[in-house]
Design a protein around this motif. Structure first.
Motif, mmCIF file in Angstrom:
data_model
loop_
_atom_site.group_PDB
_atom_site.id
_atom_site.type_symbol
_atom_site.label_atom_id
_atom_site.label_comp_id
_atom_site.label_asym_id
_atom_site.label_seq_id
_atom_site.Cartn_x
_atom_site.Cartn_y
_atom_site.Cartn_z
ATOM 1 N N UNK A 12 0.809 -1.109 0.093
ATOM 2 C CA UNK A 12 0.062 -0.033 -0.077
ATOM 3 C C UNK A 12 0.904 1.228 -0.015
ATOM 4 N N UNK A 13 1.927 0.973 0.771
ATOM 5 C CA UNK A 13 2.737 2.400 0.849
ATOM 6 C C UNK A 13 3.428 2.517 -0.504
ATOM 7 N N UNK A 14 3.923 1.628 -1.216
ATOM 8 C CA UNK A 14 4.701 1.559 -2.536
ATOM 9 C C UNK A 14 3.720 1.849 -3.649
ATOM 10 N N UNK A 15 2.309 1.995 -3.289
ATOM 11 C CA UNK A 15 1.527 2.273 -4.520
ATOM 12 C C UNK A 15 1.254 3.829 -4.365
ATOM 13 N N UNK A 19 5.818 7.656 -5.564
ATOM 14 C CA UNK A 19 6.893 6.977 -5.446
ATOM 15 C C UNK A 19 6.693 6.129 -6.809
ATOM 16 N N UNK A 20 5.976 6.337 -7.782
ATOM 17 C CA UNK A 20 6.003 5.788 -8.956
ATOM 18 C C UNK A 20 7.208 5.807 -9.864
ATOM 19 N N UNK A 21 7.987 6.847 -9.623
ATOM 20 C CA UNK A 21 9.373 6.743 -10.200
ATOM 21 C C UNK A 21 10.504 7.061 -9.297
ATOM 22 N N UNK A 22 10.489 6.210 -8.261
ATOM 23 C CA UNK A 22 11.242 6.262 -6.968
ATOM 24 C C UNK A 22 12.368 5.548 -7.386
ATOM 25 N N UNK A 23 13.729 6.135 -7.304
ATOM 26 C CA UNK A 23 14.901 5.086 -7.413
ATOM 27 C C UNK A 23 15.942 5.537 -6.323
#
Length: 219
Positions: A12-15, A19-23
């Protein structure tokens, strides 16, 4: 929190849209550039006043260790009203993202809850570090204040490095080294949700937990 609950919290957190383009590499690059700028500012503005002293480096390191312990224990684990963002970011996010039975990274996005956010770096290095260093600069000595500021930057880098190791994959090289195994165990006990508010608050110097009576062993 059970393993499946933690896994669902992570998903849920990563959604979250931002954070879609997090690296992780970009995350680290931004943080390190902020640190480098702070060091360069000190070098170019105060180089003539800085006289490196091993004693002042050790004293500054000790002060930062106590500060880290105090902030972790009394700010990050105390609700203190609805405006305590440190509590929200640390206890409600980091400690739900990494729990005792699921305390390691599995994807590169997991590092978003290990490394400080760039805004946190600004608050720590450019606000808190500067404020404490300025107080020492004016009240104790110019050289001590400059040492404290410089060590604060180094302390932050070491903190991030060790925190990465503590939550690295279970097959990580560091997980097999004696000193790191002890430090990892100390921190993992802190991530037991039944004990996280009671002890093992120092990430760099576990001996501080012994000194202040908050050292915990595995139940």
């Amino acid at each position: 929190m059970k393993f499946e609950q933690c896994r669902k919290f992570r998903e849920d957190y990563q959604a979250r849209s931002y954070l879609k383009y997090y690296h992780v590499a970009l995350h680290l690059l931004v943080n390190l550039v902020l640190i480098l700028i702070a060091v360069l500012i000190l070098y170019f503005q105060f180089n003539d006043e800085l006289n490196l002293s091993p004693l002042l480096i050790i004293a500054s390191l000790g002060l930062w260790g106590i500060l880290e312990y105090g902030i972790h224990r009394f700010l990050m684990h105390k609700k203190l009203g609805s405006m305590n963002l440190a509590y929200k970011e640390h206890t409600l996010n980091h400690h739900f993202y990494y729990v005792d039975k699921f305390n390691f990274t599995t994807t590169q996005k997991d590092f978003v809850r290990i490394f400080f956010q760039p805004l946190d770096v600004v608050l720590i290095i450019y606000c808190a570090n500067f404020l404490f260093a300025f107080m020492l600069y004016r009240l104790v000595s110019h050289n001590f204040g400059l040492h404290f500021f410089l060590v604060g930057n180094a302390y932050y880098v070491l903190y991030e490095f060790l925190h990465y190791i503590y939550h690295s994959n279970k097959d990580s090289f560091f997980q097999k080294i004696g000193l790191f195994k002890w430090l990892i165990r100390h921190h993992h006990i802190h991530h037991d949700q039944n004990q996280m508010n009671d002890g093992n608050f120092s990430l760099l110097f576990p001996l501080l937990d012994r000194l202040f009576g908050t050292y915990l062993k595995r139940e």
